[in-house]
Design an enzyme around this catalytic site. Structure first.
Site, PDB file in Angstrom:
ATOM      1  N   ASP A  93       0.853  -1.191   0.000  1.00 48.42           N
ATOM      2  CA  ASP A  93       0.000   0.000   0.000  1.00 48.42           C
ATOM      3  C   ASP A  93       0.895   1.249   0.000  1.00 48.42           C
ATOM      4  O   ASP A  93       1.808   1.373   0.835  1.00 48.42           O
ATOM      5  CB  ASP A  93      -0.841  -0.057   1.285  1.00 48.42           C
ATOM      6  CG  ASP A  93      -1.975   0.941   1.305  1.00 48.42           C
ATOM      7  OD1 ASP A  93      -2.403   1.391   0.231  1.00 48.42           O
ATOM      8  OD2 ASP A  93      -2.455   1.256   2.423  1.00 48.42           O
ATOM      9  N   ASP A 115       2.859   4.989  -5.463  1.00 49.66           N
ATOM     10  CA  ASP A 115       2.084   6.213  -5.298  1.00 49.66           C
ATOM     11  C   ASP A 115       2.970   7.413  -5.642  1.00 49.66           C
ATOM     12  O   ASP A 115       3.694   7.941  -4.801  1.00 49.66           O
ATOM     13  CB  ASP A 115       1.575   6.295  -3.861  1.00 49.66           C
ATOM     14  CG  ASP A 115       0.739   7.535  -3.623  1.00 49.66           C
ATOM     15  OD1 ASP A 115       0.612   8.364  -4.555  1.00 49.66           O
ATOM     16  OD2 ASP A 115       0.217   7.704  -2.506  1.00 49.66           O
ATOM     17  N   HIS A 189      -7.778   9.711   3.981  1.00 47.31           N
ATOM     18  CA  HIS A 189      -7.317   8.723   4.958  1.00 47.31           C
ATOM     19  C   HIS A 189      -7.652   9.126   6.393  1.00 47.31           C
ATOM     20  O   HIS A 189      -7.813  10.306   6.687  1.00 47.31           O
ATOM     21  CB  HIS A 189      -5.799   8.544   4.824  1.00 47.31           C
ATOM     22  CG  HIS A 189      -5.409   7.893   3.536  1.00 47.31           C
ATOM     23  ND1 HIS A 189      -4.853   8.591   2.495  1.00 47.31           N
ATOM     24  CD2 HIS A 189      -5.536   6.615   3.112  1.00 47.31           C
ATOM     25  CE1 HIS A 189      -4.627   7.755   1.492  1.00 47.31           C
ATOM     26  NE2 HIS A 189      -5.038   6.552   1.832  1.00 47.31           N
ATOM     27  N   HIS A 232      -9.122   4.739  -2.256  1.00 46.98           N
ATOM     28  CA  HIS A 232      -8.447   4.767  -0.954  1.00 46.98           C
ATOM     29  C   HIS A 232      -9.346   5.501   0.037  1.00 46.98           C
ATOM     30  O   HIS A 232     -10.374   6.071  -0.342  1.00 46.98           O
ATOM     31  CB  HIS A 232      -7.105   5.507  -1.078  1.00 46.98           C
ATOM     32  CG  HIS A 232      -6.040   4.652  -1.688  1.00 46.98           C
ATOM     33  ND1 HIS A 232      -4.958   4.202  -0.994  1.00 46.98           N
ATOM     34  CD2 HIS A 232      -5.929   4.147  -2.942  1.00 46.98           C
ATOM     35  CE1 HIS A 232      -4.213   3.456  -1.783  1.00 46.98           C
ATOM     36  NE2 HIS A 232      -4.781   3.411  -2.974  1.00 46.98           N
ATOM     37  N   ASN A 275     -10.225   0.391  -0.207  1.00 51.33           N
ATOM     38  CA  ASN A 275      -9.239   0.288   0.882  1.00 51.33           C
ATOM     39  C   ASN A 275      -9.847   0.670   2.228  1.00 51.33           C
ATOM     40  O   ASN A 275     -10.392   1.774   2.378  1.00 51.33           O
ATOM     41  CB  ASN A 275      -8.085   1.264   0.621  1.00 51.33           C
ATOM     42  CG  ASN A 275      -7.170   0.805  -0.478  1.00 51.33           C
ATOM     43  OD1 ASN A 275      -7.456  -0.152  -1.190  1.00 51.33           O
ATOM     44  ND2 ASN A 275      -6.051   1.500  -0.619  1.00 51.33           N
ATOM     45  N   SER A 278      -8.777   2.317   8.658  1.00 51.80           N
ATOM     46  CA  SER A 278      -9.174   2.995   9.906  1.00 51.80           C
ATOM     47  C   SER A 278     -10.325   2.293  10.626  1.00 51.80           C
ATOM     48  O   SER A 278     -10.332   2.219  11.866  1.00 51.80           O
ATOM     49  CB  SER A 278      -9.575   4.443   9.613  1.00 51.80           C
ATOM     50  OG  SER A 278      -8.466   5.142   9.108  1.00 51.80           O
TER      51      SER A 278
HETATM   52  P1  13P Z   1      -8.939   4.621   5.628  1.00 48.77           P
HETATM   53  O1  13P Z   1      -8.058   5.444   6.496  1.00 48.77           O
HETATM   54  O2  13P Z   1     -10.181   5.372   5.244  1.00 48.77           O
HETATM   55  O3  13P Z   1      -9.267   3.292   6.227  1.00 48.77           O
HETATM   56  O4  13P Z   1      -8.158   4.340   4.247  1.00 48.77           O
HETATM   57  C1  13P Z   1      -7.189   3.327   4.168  1.00 48.77           C
HETATM   58  C2  13P Z   1      -6.401   3.397   2.918  1.00 48.77           C
HETATM   59  O5  13P Z   1      -6.704   4.063   1.949  1.00 48.77           O
HETATM   60  C3  13P Z   1      -5.170   2.590   2.868  1.00 48.77           C
HETATM   61  O6  13P Z   1      -4.440   2.837   1.715  1.00 48.77           O
HETATM   62  O1  G3H Z   2      -3.139   4.770   3.713  1.00 46.82           O
HETATM   63  C1  G3H Z   2      -2.576   4.499   4.755  1.00 46.82           C
HETATM   64  C2  G3H Z   2      -2.950   3.288   5.522  1.00 46.82           C
HETATM   65  O2  G3H Z   2      -4.048   3.550   6.355  1.00 46.82           O
HETATM   66  C3  G3H Z   2      -1.773   2.758   6.277  1.00 46.82           C
HETATM   67  O3  G3H Z   2      -1.453   3.536   7.356  1.00 46.82           O
HETATM   68  O4  G3H Z   2       0.998   4.033   7.103  1.00 46.82           O
HETATM   69  O5  G3H Z   2      -0.146   4.139   9.354  1.00 46.82           O
HETATM   70  O6  G3H Z   2       0.278   1.942   8.256  1.00 46.82           O
HETATM   71  P1  G3H Z   2       0.022   3.418   8.056  1.00 46.82           P
HETATM   72 ZN    ZN Z   3      -4.514   4.785   0.925  1.00 54.01          ZN
END
Ligand code: 13P
Ligand code: G3H
Ligand code: ZN
Length: 330
Positions: A93, A115, A189, A232, A275, A278
């Site tokens: 990711d 990305d 996010h 996302h 995705n 959260s």
């Molecule tokens: P959320 O923070 O909305 O769960 O999105 C997660 C995400 O896009 C991970 O790439």
């Molecule tokens: O897009 C981000 C994801 O929620 C992952 O989050 O980088 O804190 O693991 P993180």
């Molecule tokens: Zn993301």
């Protein structure tokens, strides 16, 4: 170098094709530890859903690359043991460099995201093309991104959305050779996707956020027909979980997510991957806080991680059945 095929994983090509034709989306659930992985696999096996196990670069540092490789292999074997050989993708990711994508591929990932959305258009094309060229040699699929989501992304804070410009998508896809494209249409996010002042209140006083830009999604679909789109930032921030967290010592303020009806609508379109990170974090935190509050004498991690895993499983099942529509599609 280990090939994802030896681990029993699949890339995203076939499952996206089926998701597109079947008008549903594949869940991409982020994970960092064993309980999250177990909950994802249990939920997706019980609901017979294909799944993308998603690892951020932070998660990779947290869990360790070698452990993750065996966890992914373990996930495949665990699914079989539970009775269903569901398609499982191991996906990076928000990969931000060619080297990170390459290393993930060497450690058994079947799909990577590069990305480059924070770079200029030309730099994004160049970086993405380089990753695609390498990944395709190993039959690994690649997700690119055009447009920037508001909020925090890879430690970069964007105050406002830079929506995807539909005029760019055709050129980007043909120049880079990506297999799927993440777009920016109003998701973001984290658990604070909207400020209360951006929302309206319904008759019950519930805050309703501004709708996603389905007009942009439609324009994108017109320009690259049949091409898999990724969303996302698609957590819905269930308010019952926020209440449990705050009733048990938490301090979440103005936590607002994407309404599930809008994600259901998106899943029926060219959006083939959604995705969610959260919401899992919220489910886990709510269960742990509540358990610890109710049983201050407990100190065995299984006593609070067990309920957390159950709560995660309930959440994931709900997502695949009622939001993404991927249940029964494995
Ligand atoms: P959320 O923070 O909305 O769960 O999105 C997660 C995400 O896009 C991970 O790439
Ligand atoms: O897009 C981000 C994801 O929620 C992952 O989050 O980088 O804190 O693991 P993180
Ligand atoms: Zn993301």
């Amino acid at each position: 170098m280990v090939s994802y095929k030896e681990l029993g994983l699949v890339n995203s090509r076939e499952i996206f094709k089926k998701a597109f034709e079947g008008k549903y989306a594949i869940p991409a659930f982020n994970f960092n530890n064993m309980e999250q992985m177990q909950a994802i696999i249990q939920a997706c096996v019980e609901e017979s859903s294909p799944v993308i196990l998603q690892v951020s670069s932070g998660a990779r540092k947290y869990a360790n690359q070698t452990i993750l490789r065996y966890m992914a292999q373990g996930a495949v074997e665990y699914a079989k043991e539970l009775g269903k050989n569901i398609p499982i993708v191991l996906h990076l990711d928000h990969g931000d460099t060619f080297e990170l994508c390459k290393s993930c591929i060497e450690y058994g990932f079947s799909s990577v995201m590069i990305d480059g959305s924070h770079h200029s258009y030309d730099e994004n094309v160049e970086l993405t093309r380089k990753v695609v060229e390498y990944a395709h040699k190993y039959d690994v699929t690649v997700e690119g991104e055009l447009g920037v989501l508001a909020g925090i992304e890879d430690d970069v804070v964007a105050e406002h959305h830079t929506y995807t410009q539909p005029e760019e998508v055709q050129d980007f896809v043909s120049k880079t050779g990506v297999d799927s494209l993440a777009i920016s249409i109003g998701t973001s996010h984290g658990a604070n996707k909207f400020k209360p002042e951006q929302c309206t209140r319904n008759a019950d006083g519930i805050l309703i956020p501004p709708p996603l830009r389905f007009d942009i999604l439609k324009e994108v679909e017109k320009r690259i027909p049949g091409f898999p789109i990724v969303l996302h930032g698609s957590s819905s921030v269930p308010q019952d979980l926020v209440k449990i967290i705050n009733a048990n010592g938490g301090k979440l303020k103005d936590a607002i997510g994407i309404p599930e009806e809008q994600l259901r609508e998106a899943a029926k379109s060219a959006v083939c991957k959604i995705n969610i990170d959260s919401d899992g974090r919220l489910a886990m935190t709510a269960a742990i806080r509540e358990t610890m509050n109710q049983h201050p004498e407990w100190f065995d991690p299984r006593q609070y991680l067990g309920p957390a895993r159950e709560s995660l499983k309930t959440l994931y099942k709900h997502k695949v059945v009622s939001v993404l529509g991927s249940a029964g599609k494995a």
